[in-house]
Scaffold this motif. Structure first.
Motif, PDB file in Angstrom:
ATOM      1  N   ASP A 156       0.862  -1.168   0.000  1.00  0.00           N
ATOM      2  CA  ASP A 156       0.000   0.000   0.000  1.00  0.00           C
ATOM      3  C   ASP A 156       0.905   1.228   0.000  1.00  0.00           C
ATOM      4  OD1 ASP A 156       0.882   0.446   2.610  1.00  0.00           O
ATOM      5  OD2 ASP A 156      -1.072   0.190   3.547  1.00  0.00           O
ATOM      6  N   GLY A 236      -5.664  -0.689  -1.575  1.00  0.00           N
ATOM      7  CA  GLY A 236      -4.809  -0.028  -0.604  1.00  0.00           C
ATOM      8  C   GLY A 236      -4.416   1.375  -0.993  1.00  0.00           C
ATOM      9  N   THR A 300       5.244  -5.311   3.860  1.00  0.00           N
ATOM     10  CA  THR A 300       3.856  -5.520   3.470  1.00  0.00           C
ATOM     11  C   THR A 300       2.963  -4.483   4.129  1.00  0.00           C
ATOM     12  OG1 THR A 300       1.983  -7.063   3.542  1.00  0.00           O
ATOM     13  CG2 THR A 300       3.688  -7.332   5.248  1.00  0.00           C
ATOM     14  N   ARG A 302      -0.414  -4.095   3.455  1.00  0.00           N
ATOM     15  CA  ARG A 302      -1.726  -4.703   3.714  1.00  0.00           C
ATOM     16  C   ARG A 302      -1.629  -5.869   4.691  1.00  0.00           C
ATOM     17  NH1 ARG A 302      -6.377  -2.628   1.727  1.00  0.00           N
ATOM     18  NH2 ARG A 302      -7.119  -4.623   0.939  1.00  0.00           N
ATOM     19  N   GLY A 303      -0.453  -6.525   4.725  1.00  0.00           N
ATOM     20  CA  GLY A 303      -0.245  -7.648   5.635  1.00  0.00           C
ATOM     21  C   GLY A 303      -0.297  -8.974   4.919  1.00  0.00           C
ATOM     22  N   THR A 304       0.801  -9.746   4.997  1.00  0.00           N
ATOM     23  CA  THR A 304       0.839 -11.091   4.427  1.00  0.00           C
ATOM     24  C   THR A 304       1.654 -11.987   5.347  1.00  0.00           C
ATOM     25  OG1 THR A 304       1.515 -12.427   2.523  1.00  0.00           O
ATOM     26  CG2 THR A 304       2.811 -10.472   2.969  1.00  0.00           C
ATOM     27  N   THR A 317       6.168  -3.692   8.279  1.00  0.00           N
ATOM     28  CA  THR A 317       5.095  -2.898   7.703  1.00  0.00           C
ATOM     29  C   THR A 317       5.233  -1.441   8.115  1.00  0.00           C
ATOM     30  OG1 THR A 317       2.692  -2.653   7.455  1.00  0.00           O
ATOM     31  CG2 THR A 317       3.497  -3.378   9.622  1.00  0.00           C
ATOM     32  N   ASN A 319       2.514   0.415   7.905  1.00  0.00           N
ATOM     33  CA  ASN A 319       1.124   0.733   8.220  1.00  0.00           C
ATOM     34  C   ASN A 319       0.861   0.362   9.676  1.00  0.00           C
ATOM     35  OD1 ASN A 319      -1.731   0.653   8.494  1.00  0.00           O
ATOM     36  ND2 ASN A 319      -1.945   0.407   6.282  1.00  0.00           N
ATOM     37  N   THR A 322      -2.060  -2.036  10.211  1.00  0.00           N
ATOM     38  CA  THR A 322      -1.712  -3.419   9.875  1.00  0.00           C
ATOM     39  C   THR A 322      -0.864  -4.054  10.964  1.00  0.00           C
ATOM     40  OG1 THR A 322      -1.822  -2.967   7.501  1.00  0.00           O
ATOM     41  CG2 THR A 322      -0.525  -4.885   8.183  1.00  0.00           C
ATOM     42  N   ASN A 325      -3.263  -4.915  13.731  1.00  0.00           N
ATOM     43  CA  ASN A 325      -4.249  -5.945  13.376  1.00  0.00           C
ATOM     44  C   ASN A 325      -3.624  -7.303  13.124  1.00  0.00           C
ATOM     45  OD1 ASN A 325      -6.318  -4.105  13.559  1.00  0.00           O
ATOM     46  ND2 ASN A 325      -6.482  -3.752  11.355  1.00  0.00           N
ATOM     47  N   MET A 326      -2.348  -7.323  12.684  1.00  0.00           N
ATOM     48  CA  MET A 326      -1.697  -8.577  12.332  1.00  0.00           C
ATOM     49  C   MET A 326      -0.427  -8.778  13.157  1.00  0.00           C
ATOM     50  SD  MET A 326      -2.246  -8.895   8.200  1.00  0.00           S
ATOM     51  CE  MET A 326      -1.726 -10.617   8.229  1.00  0.00           C
ATOM     52  N   ASP A 333       7.687  -2.745  13.122  1.00  0.00           N
ATOM     53  CA  ASP A 333       6.814  -1.613  12.822  1.00  0.00           C
ATOM     54  C   ASP A 333       7.642  -0.464  12.269  1.00  0.00           C
ATOM     55  OD1 ASP A 333       4.900   0.343  12.705  1.00  0.00           O
ATOM     56  OD2 ASP A 333       4.599   0.506  14.876  1.00  0.00           O
TER      57      ASP A 333
END
Length: 383
Positions: A156, A236, A300, A302-304, A317, A319, A322, A325-326, A333
């Protein structure tokens, strides 16, 4: 800066001590899965290829298999084939021996009279190898022995604004320390090739950067923009492949590009290099690991959750949503690049320290979850 690893007979240094149960084709993959499940320290993967392939397509599969076996994170290899596939056992073993001289055992299911007899013999081989591997002691090595793979997926806008620039700073720091960093995903250079080409060490490398993947797709009547950016990229906030490319290439930092390698070929130069891989995450990471990368840093937005059977994959990430959330999947981070309070320099040091910790044995989250997804790049359909 130093890390602790395992010296291999071919002189390279691993950060893990795996026994690889290598399936030479799809028809041997379930057998190797059963074998690996019975031996502590053994790993395997689902090889969907190995048969019904034209030569150029089969060569990609051969290079990944040989490269996985030769990767310094592997102590030894049990090669398991069915017996009638294109990637014959002896062809695979010969390809491995061209890259490394580590311990190898081989089994052919049809010659061993079926699955159960193959499993019984392979498990004995693998347990003997695991015992031998357990005798190795870690030694201290300079960080220059590391080959870092860099990847981005589920991108994103924060990937291009934060995570990828941070990986680029990490890449620069490792290159300055004498290590190797791999920039991949050549489909995601499109629109930004000229920026990378200006950093080529010579005209030959410059030409390799400028004329790669898009033309090969056009030869078979396809257009890369039909599949890239992906629906997740667009949702995204990425609007075009060129915009995605401008974010992607940040992973390569700012150093001179010393070489461009074909997919899954063995990396033999220091500094920043490029490997010609697809944008597809699993097959791109597979190519770099086959090339010798012992560790991968993967951004990532969006998160994978994906990992790799051979090399630990660190997820980063930019984000902050994200990351929250993940948290089960994200290792680092990078959002303070955007929001503060840490500086880019501080975050680069933190990420480098994480890479060294993982090299020394700390499991990445993908590794601790047992994620081993992988794919192999293809030239064309099965025949």
């Amino acid at each position: 800066m130093k890390f602790y690893g395992y010296k291999r007979p071919d002189g390279r240094v691993g950060i893990r001590n795996h026994i690889l149960i290598l399936p030479t084709s799809v028809c041997a993959s379930d057998t190797t899965r059963i074998i690996a499940s019975q031996v502590q320290g053994a790993v395997t993967f689902n090889n969907q290829n190995g048969c019904s392939q034209v030569h150029s397509d089969q060569q990609l599969t051969m290079d990944v298999m040989a490269g996985y076996a030769a990767n310094p994170n592997v102590y030894g290899v049990i090669v398991v084939s069915l017996g009638c596939e294109n990637c014959q056992n002896d062809l695979v073993v010969d390809a491995i021996k061209e890259r490394t001289n580590k311990p190898i055992k081989t089994l052919v299911i049809q010659e061993e009279h079926g699955t159960l007899k193959t499993i019984e013999k392979a498990v004995r081989y693998a347990r003997e190898m695991a015992q031998e591997a357990s005798l190795l002691r870690k030694e201290e090595f300079p960080i220059s022995e590391l080959i870092l793979g860099t990847e981005c997926g589920g991108s994103d806008p924060t990937s291009g604004l934060a995570a990828n620039p941070l990986i680029g700073e990490l890449s620069d720091k490792l290159v300055d320390l004498g290590a190797t960093s791999i920039l991949s995903e050549t489909t995601e250079f499109i629109g930004a090739e000229h920026i990378l080409a200006r950093r080529a060490v010579n005209e030959e490398v410059k030409e390799k950067i400028l004329h790669r993947y898009e033309n090969s797709l056009k030869l078979v009547g396809e257009e890369v923009r039909e599949g890239n950016p992906s629906p997740g990229n667009i949702a995204g906030g990425l609007t075009s492949l060129e915009e995605k490319s401008l974010g992607c290439i940040h992973k390569g930092g700012h150093r001179q590009i010393s070489e461009v390698y074909d997919y899954a070929k063995q990396i033999d130069k220091k500094g920043l290099v490029i490997m010609d891989t697809p944008g597809n995450d699993a097959s791109s990471v597979a190519g770099m690991v086959a090339g010798g990368a012992q560790i991968v840093v993967f951004s990532t937005g969006r998160g994978t959750p994906s990992g790799n059977p051979i090399a630990p994959v660190i997820k980063i990430t930019g984000n902050k949503i994200t990351f929250a959330n993940m948290e089960d999947n994200m290792d680092f981070d990078a959002s303070p690049v955007i929001y503060g309070p840490q500086t880019m320099e501080e975050l680069t040091d933190d990420l480098l320290n994480m890479v060294v910790d993982v090299a020394n044995g700390k499991q990445s989250k993908a590794e601790s979850l047992g994620y081993t997804e992988m794919a192999i790049a293809r030239v064309c359909n099965y025949v």
